[in-house]
Design an enzyme around this catalytic site. Structure first.
Site, PDB file in Angstrom:
ATOM      1  N   GLY A 254       0.795  -1.221   0.000  1.00  0.00           N
ATOM      2  CA  GLY A 254       0.000   0.000   0.000  1.00  0.00           C
ATOM      3  C   GLY A 254       0.825   1.266   0.000  1.00  0.00           C
TER       4      GLY A 254
ATOM      5  N   ASP B 115       4.189  -2.702  13.920  1.00  0.00           N
ATOM      6  CA  ASP B 115       3.425  -3.481  12.939  1.00  0.00           C
ATOM      7  C   ASP B 115       4.016  -4.888  12.810  1.00  0.00           C
ATOM      8  OD1 ASP B 115       1.374  -3.914  11.173  1.00  0.00           O
ATOM      9  OD2 ASP B 115       2.415  -3.062   9.447  1.00  0.00           O
TER      10      ASP B 115
END
Length: 643
Positions: free
Chosen positions: A28, A141
């Site tokens: 992304g 993350d």
């Protein structure tokens, strides 16, 4: 390698040095390519940011700063960053190329891993993350997509226990946090692994990575994440509202030690988790040692009544979980020199039933003694109880550690209302818990009482004031609005408590917002007669409050007013009028029977006018008007009757 879509960058040479040879993956925020470093003649990975992100100055600056920080982080389990720059305005990173696959790919192929494999991979993950935590970095993350499993030197990944694991995307995770938020202003990391505090407060620390690592362990053991669904927001809030279930609820036979490890790492309260990846790594290594010792003991004891060769084969079937190739060893883990091997064929008897029986008995006895001795050392002998260090000062704890050969590691401090600053508020392992002799004890020192000053919000717009309070870890409360002639409508007029007051985290500050200038303008009434002023105020819907005062002004004249002329006030507001009582009065003395000329002089000295009537001005006062003891205004006339 992803080659399904034509890519104009393939074949391009970046910065005169890196020739792009293929595309690995597209995400992304960025695309990853393989490239050849033509200067050093090696294959590297090149990550270049998408054009849509290049216009976000904050993202680009954060991405560049984090890249520099990660480049200084040297660790065998961290994907190294070699270089960074820009190509046609797009920031890029040059990183170590890891030949292998992601943990996500492995889980897709195999669904789940056995406990020994899961612990082996988790150890190296935590080793990398712990190095980042020691450098003051938080990954934010942690997920299987960011864990790379390299091929072993022998080729392939069949033996995951010996595979090298590397963690990637430290810098990108933080840069995404700075620019990618949801409508509530909170970072939404990959929701299947997001920690509760990141959902509720938008804040992350080392314990956030510990939570995500616990979810990854759960997935490696069960083949699924604990919370899933089509709505990312609902999935994220399941982490806030629910405890992570035990892996053994899904996959029977998962050891209880791993159930407990997952539970400790994924507690919803961050303070109840291991303080950082280093603390969790110590727990994983202890659990892995226990699992290996238990497997060795069970396999060997089951074979004692059988032949020597059967017993030796049972030994060979159990992986020596603490013995790894030198290229795959973790710097934090002490190695167990004991290995278990197949029996030496040279020890077999040359012949004779009795001799074979004797040798077999001796071999079995020796083997049992070795197993029992090794098991005792692995499970009990090298362990002792952790000493109590809570409530020691830092100086006392360090002195005690030196005297008793303990290693100390300091976790992030914790605020405390009762424990003084620089005093141990908690420790890991806890007092009397099992620990390797001479091992590391993680201490959390008190930071003292946590206090936050009420910021100066006067004049700020309401949205900015709320942001200031949130950054000061204080809560906003809406106070009653007030009219103001000086502070614009919608801006902060005052706070309660006042600015500079020290409060606890989460305390409430009431904010009074200006409603702007009041709708009715107060007229100028000074110099008016009080009756006229009163009528004028009544017509405007205001109430007159009168205060009479001595004044040189004529009686009933308005000499002052509050609020001042031109001020804004609300309907039914009070306007205070100071009204003149006139000059101070003079009391006329009783002059009856006094000599007329002396009485006349006395009145004149008092500022009164005198008129003499009668037949004898030089006689005596036989009457006066006004009579004696009558108060009159200065300059008033007194009539004397003299005979």
């Amino acid at each position: 390698m992803d080659t399904t879509v034509a890519d104009t960058l393939i074949g391009t040479t970046i910065d005169g040095r890196y020739r792009i040879t293929g595309r690995v993956a597209r995400g992304g925020m960025a695309t990853v390519y393989t490239a050849t470093d033509q200067r050093l003649e090696r294959t590297v990975a090149l990550k270049i940011i998408h054009p849509s992100q290049a216009t976000n100055v904050h993202f680009v600056d954060r991405f560049t700063d984090e890249a520099k920080t990660i480049a200084r982080l040297t660790h065998p389990n961290v994907v190294a960053v070699y270089d960074q720059g820009r190509h046609q305005g797009l920031p890029y990173l040059v990183m170590e190329y890891v030949q292998g696959s992601t943990l996500r790919d492995l889980l897709t192929q195999r669904r789940r891993l056995n406990p020994v494999e899961a612990c082996a991979i988790l150890e190296q993950m935590l080793s990398a993350i712990a190095a980042a935590h020691r450098a003051g970095l938080v990954h934010r993350d942690v997920k299987p997509e960011n864990v790379l499993v390299a091929e072993a030197p022998s080729g392939g990944q069949a033996n995951l226990v010996d595979a090298v694991v590397k963690v990637a995307d430290f810098g990108l995770a933080r840069a995404v946090e700075a620019s990618s938020v949801d409508d509530s202003g909170q970072l939404m990391a990959t929701v299947a692994y997001v920690a509760p505090e990141l959902v509720t407060d938008g804040r992350a620390d080392a314990r956030t990575d510990v939570y995500s690592a616990g979810i990854v362990l759960y997935e490696m053991l069960t083949g699924r994440v604990p919370f899933d669904g089509d709505d990312p927001v609902r999935v994220a809030w399941q982490h806030v509202d629910n405890d992570v279930p035990a892996p053994s609820d899904t996959v029977k036979g998962v050891p209880k030690a791993l159930d407990d490890l997952v539970a400790r790492a994924t507690r919803r309260d961050p303070g109840a988790r291991p303080t950082d990846a280093g603390a969790m790594l110590a727990e994983v290594q202890s659990v892995r040692d226990d699992l290996g010792a238990a497997n060795v003991q069970t396999a060997l004891l089951r074979q004692v009544p059988q032949s020597r060769h059967a017993a030796a084969d049972a030994t060979a079937m159990v992986p020596a979980v603490t013995d790894r190739p030198s290229w795959a060893r973790l710097p934090e883990q002490a190695r167990n020199a004991q290995t278990y091997r197949r029996g030496d064929p040279d020890l077999r008897p040359a012949g004779g039933t009795d001799r074979r029986r004797v040798l077999l008995s001796v071999a079995v006895a020796v083997m049992v003694l070795v197993v029992l001795g090794s098991t005792w050392w692995v499970t009990l002998g090298r362990y002792t109880e952790a000493p109590p260090m809570v409530n020691m000062t830092k100086q006392q704890a360090e002195l005690y550690a030196r005297q008793h050969n303990w290693e100390l590691f300091y976790a992030d401090g914790a605020y405390s209302e009762s424990v003084p600053k620089d005093t141990v508020v908690s420790q890991k392992p806890a007092p009397q818990e099992r620990i390797v002799k001479g091992g590391t004890i993680t201490l959390t020192l008190s930071l003292g009482q946590e206090r936050f000053e009420v910021p100066d919000l006067a004049g700020l717009e309401l949205a900015a004031a709320k942001t200031e309070l949130a950054q000061a870890n204080l809560k906003y409360k809406d106070g009653a609005g007030q009219y103001s002639d000086t502070v614009p409508e919608g801006a902060v007029l005052a706070t309660n408590p006042a600015k500079g007051t020290e409060l606890k985290r989460g305390d409430t500050v009431t904010v009074v917002v200006s409603k702007g200038k009041a709708p009715i303008q107060v007229p100028n009434l000074v110099g008016s007669n009080v009756n006229d002023a009163r009528n004028q105020l009544q017509q405007l819907g205001l109430t007159a409050v009168e205060r009479y005062k001595d004044s040189d002004q004529p009686t009933d004249t308005v000499i002052a007013q509050t609020p001042k002329p031109g001020s804004g006030v609300a309907n039914d507001a009070e306007v205070t009028l100071d009204v003149s009582k006139g000059p101070p009065q003079v009391t006329v003395p009783d002059l009856t029977n006094q000599q007329c000329q002396q009485a006349q002089q006395a009145l004149q000295q008092m500022g009164l006018a005198v008129q003499v009537v009668g037949f004898n001005p030089n006689g005596f006062v036989r009457g006066q008007n006004p009579p004696g003891n009558t108060p009159v205004a200065p300059g008033s006339q007194v009539v004397l009757q003299c005979f």
